[in-house]
Design an enzyme around this catalytic site. Structure first.
Site: not given
Lengths: 167, 776
Positions: B211, B361-362, B731
């Site tokens: 990422q 996702r966070c 998020e």
């Protein structure tokens, strides 16, 4: 040790010499170079490798290539016909039913058998029908919508608006 | 902007033409498989590769001793701790990499893996983070000179004494012990790479699931510079990524081994982990034990909060937080409420579990913080017998009080929490539901309504405070407009499904007037894209999205100069509307952006640089603070503990919305990744250190059946400091959903004296809680 098999993939006949233990998904991806079929797990849980085998959706990581001998396979690459997207492909794009795209080919292949058996499924039938395919990105709302859209289109009905609905 | 443009990237994905890392096939490519430890803690007595090397197709077996010769057996983590690439003496968690087998095919590599014989001397692992701190616990990181315990770091923020004083004098104090379990992102594509070292030119091309390709290039140069791989000799390419959610930020040992082998053998090496390896060895998320306390008045005013965290990091701190923030943004735990006193502290410890603490996702611990504040706020409402919606409404920071300074030092940019909650309550008919609940309770039926009104903290971040390994957390955009008025734009971020190819094109289209269809967006190739810190923590729109707007505005300034020259007027006489400059008062005299760009290449003013391109590195002045009001309704079967989520309404405020369809899609997906830890997912270990659910057969990723039909909506308070007023959204739903669900379930069970249940709240936990309270 090697076995000769003949399979028809997306309408074209292929003959290959394969190890008996070769997984069907590896035949498709690595021997035939059709990389649209993906691998997401090692326990037949995720469905990313779903293809059609003689019209039935199958997780191709769960079958050996030799078991597909003499059979007809459809992969995501075979869904487009005469340059026209399949209604499911169109439905997924129009309804934002994909984010990363990794589960999408398997999801579309599974949905194509679902609609072939049940041309006008309810939301619950769609949800159960795709419950062997995991998606980590979309939360499934729009996948359900996309399959409803494709079903309507394949039945020759008006397709509903694809604009997002807000409360 | 504000238009639900269909995604540009979809054409390839729906036709099976996405290009993921496992689709890459290079001539002469070798395959790598990894031998992993069956023990959580053991000494390695011997590794016998002899049989493996006899397996047809096996080329090499690589061990820690081999890497040690090049000083590549350890690597730094993003948190400046150290992590083994391959062990030389000791394994520290089950499924840890022990040796790598290199072969001419995937199958031969697996055969070789099975043939490697490793002799272990198992030791008793430390699995409980509380026990890890006890004086008789073995010192796990004895590799660190002078290390005498398993404590990693202590962190604190806020006013400890003042908080203690408020608590001592408060009418009401509530307290709960909460565990936010260890979970895994389980993106449908696992991690992998193809390391392609070219001996002749001393050049490495690294195709990998990352990422953050630019940061990874720098890390590789830092790790391998001493063997001649300096940064200009490294090209990192992040192809299409099949979901990331933070799990593809870290540098895993597999990547480093593949590079080392390619470097030594001079052939490309592919490593693709399977799902079980992914779940068992890749970075986990969460694993926070939180003691949450709230002090308030009996009328329902929040006065202070206090949070104490014990963080289980596994055997190394391999989290991916900004350097100065070992607990990430946990200090957002004061939430959406207006009070001035708080104190938070955290201690991190080593255990014999896989490393990580990165993301789901966070990545920056906001989920843990929001769960703590939203649960303890509900606990407070329950304690004083006040409706939790009313209590929240009375405690919210008011919209006129922004920018608002939090007791832990953040400056919230904007928000309208009252409007958000009101909208959610109206959409779900809150008062009607409460009436229905009262009727059901009278009949002994279980129905619960749960609220979560959270404040997120994203868009890291301002260079003053935010860096990773010293690199400031800016992000970048470069726009090149071709002579015919069509553009290519490149970014330092990397989409893993977020739709950047569409969203960024829409931002540039808005700013420059070039249709989004004619703006090609590229990311993920460090040779072509400008440097940036990548996509995670909902930072792409707040940083690179802002950079896109700023670069486009530089181009618009140049366009104004060219237009003035072409129209023979002064710049001040021109006015802009998307797509053209025209002369004030004489709108028939105008130049379109296409005419202006063409002139930049064919007829530019003397003294001006030719061409039409701009780059911007955006350093955000502040973070952004998206918020949301979520309401969940559950029905619970008293006899079985079965939980049915009947409705879930999510109202989000992510500022100005660029593409409503994509934002809604992000919210849907995030909500399913919210219900997942709330009801289904947890990585479970036994005392011997075995993972009990390390495959997708027993780690319960929700299907379309478990995932409810989400209902979504928006309130818009633009971020005042972001060029287009956007805040980021990816998020928020993952952060906001778990407490809404947990609050709903506890609300349903509260008549029986149940005040808290740890997530994931399973039917068994519900049934047991009811049984323990004598309710069934």
């Amino acid at each position: 040790m090697l076995k000769q098999i003949t399979v028809t993939v997306n309408g074209a006949q292929h003959t290959a010499e394969v190890e008996p233990r070769l997984l069907l998904v590896h035949l498709i991806r690595e021997v035939l170079n059709l990389t649209g079929t993906h691998i997401g797990c090692d326990t037949s849980s995720c469905g990313a490798c779903t293809i059609l085998l003689d019209g039935k959706s199958v997780k191709s990581c769960t079958m050996l290539a030799v078991q597909a001998n003499g059979k007809s396979i459809t992969t995501i690459e075979g869904m487009i016909q005469d340059g026209q997207l399949h209604p499911l492909q169109e439905g997924f794009k129009e309804n934002h039913a994909l984010h990363c795209g990794f589960c999408t080919p398997g999801m579309i292949m599974r949905a194509s058998e679902l609609l072939a058996n049940n041309p006008n499924p309810t939301e619950e039938e769609i949800r159960w029908g795709i419950s062997g395919n995991l998606c980590r990105c979309t939360g499934y709302n729009n996948i359900v919508k996309a399959i409803e859209y494709a079903g309507a289109k394949m039945r020759g009905e008006e397709t509903a608006s694809t604009e997002p609905q807000f409360v | 902007m504000g238009h639900s443009m269909k995604r540009k990237e979809d054409a390839r994905f729906i036709q099976g033409k996405g290009h993921y890392v496992d689709d890459i096939k290079l001539p002469g490519m070798l395959y790598m498989d990894i031998v992993r430890s069956p023990y959580a803690y053991a000494k390695i007595k011997n590794i016998d590769s002899e049989a493996a090397l006899k397996v047809p197709g096996v080329v090499a077996v690589v061990t820690g001793r081999d890497l040690e010769k090049y000083n590549l057996h350890w690597m730094p983590t993003l948190m400046s701790d150290t992590q083994m690439v391959l062990p030389t003496d000791t394994v520290m968690y089950q499924a840890q990499e022990v040796a790598a087998v290199i072969a001419t095919s995937r199958y031969a590599a697996r055969d070789g893996r099975e043939a490697v014989k490793v002799e272990y001397e198992p030791m008793k692992p430390v699995m409980d983070p509380y026990k890890s701190l006890s004086p008789d616990a073995p010192v796990l990181r004895s590799d660190k000179p002078g290390k005498k315990d398993n404590h990693i770091w202590h962190w604190e923020v806020g006013d400890k004494d003042k908080t203690a004083q408020v608590f001592a004098n408060a009418d009401v104090v509530v307290k709960e012990q909460m565990y936010i379990p260890r979970i895994h992102v389980a993106s449908i594509e696992t991690c992998g790479c193809v390391a392609d070292y070219d001996k002749v030119n001393n050049h490495l091309t690294m195709y990998m699931t990352t990422q953050a390709p630019h940061a990874i290039r720098t890390v590789i140069a830092l790790v391998a510079g001493h063997v001649g791989l300096t940064e200009e000799k490294i090209r990192v390419i992040s192809p299409d990524i099949g979901g990331g959610f933070g799990g593809k930020v870290p540098v895993y040992p597999g990547y480093v081994i593949a590079i080392a082998v390619s470097f030594l053998v001079g052939a490309p090496v592919k490593w693709i982990e399977d799902r079980s390896e992914n779940l068992q060895a890749d970075s986990f998320a969460r694993d926070y034990h939180i003691t949450a306390e709230l002090a308030g008045t009996k009328e329902g005013k929040i006065l202070a909060t206090r949070f104490k965290v014990l963080a289980d990091h596994g055997y190394t701190d391999a989290a991916a937080n900004p350097s100065k923030f070992p607990t990430g943004m946990f200090s957002i735990a004061t939430g959406s409420y207006d009070y001035g006193t708080a104190y938070m502290e955290a201690d991190a410890v080593y255990t014999n579990k896989p490393p990580g603490g990165v993301a789901y996702r966070c990545s920056f611990r906001v989920t843990e913080a929001v769960h703590a504040i939203e649960r303890i706020t509900d606990r407070f409402a329950l304690e004083i017998g006040k409706d939790p919606a009313e209590l929240r409404m009375e405690n919210f920071i008011k919209k006129e009080d922004f920018p608002w300074k939090s007791p832990t030092g953040w400056t919230y940019d904007s928000g309208d929490y009252v409007a958000g909650l009101q909208k959610a309550m109206d959409a779900i008919d809150y008062h009607g539901l409460r009436k229905e609940q009262a009727e059901k309770r009278a009949k002994g039926e279980l129905m619960g309504i749960g609220i979560s009104t959270f404040t997120e903290i994203v868009g890291a971040g301002p260079s003053k405070d935010f860096d990773i390994l010293g690199i400031k957390m800016f992000d970048s955009a470069e726009i090149r407009v071709h002579p015919t008025g069509k553009a290519i734009a490149r970014f330092g971020t990397k989409s893993q499904g977020q739709g950047h190819e569409t969203t960024y094109a829409q931002i540039i289209a808005e700013e420059l007037g070039i249709p989004a269809e004619h703006i090609q967006v590229e990311e993920g190739d460090t040779d072509t894209a400008p440097y940036g810190l990548g996509t995670y923590a909902s930072r792409s729109t707040p940083t690179a999205g802002a950079a896109a707007a700023m670069a486009a505005r530089k181009l618009r300034d140049k366009a104004r100069k060219i237009a003035a020259y072409l129209l023979e007027v002064s710049e001040a006489d021109l006015e802009w509307e998307p797509g053209k400059f025209s002369v004030k008062g004489a709108p028939e005299k105008s130049k379109t952006i296409q005419e202006i760009v063409f002139a930049a290449y064919t007829n530019h003013p003397q003294g001006m640089e030719a061409g039409f391109e701009a780059t911007h590195y955006y350093d955000p002045p502040n973070l952004t603070f998206p918020s949301g009001a979520y309401i969940c309704v559950v029905d619970i079967d008293k006899e079985t503990g079965g939980i049915h989520v009947r409705r879930f309404v999510a109202i989000d405020d992510c500022g100005h919305i660029i593409n409503p369809m994509i934002v809604q899609g992000q919210v849907h997906g995030g909500l399913t990744q919210g219900i997942a830890p709330a009801m289904y997912e947890e990585l479970i270990y036994d005392e011997a250190g075995n993972i009990l659910n390390g495959t997708l057969m027993d780690y319960l990723v929700p299907t379309a059946v478990e995932s409810p039909r989400w209902e979504t909506g928006h309130v818009v308070t633009p971020s005042p400091h972001h060029p287009i007023g956007a805040k980021g959204v990816g998020e928020s739903p993952t952060v906001g959903a778990p407490p809404a669900i947990a609050n709903a379930i506890v609300d349903a069970l509260s008549p029986y004296g149940i005040t808290h249940l740890d997530i994931p709240i399973t039917p068994f936990k519900v049934w047991k809680a009811l049984k323990d309270k004598g309710a069934i």
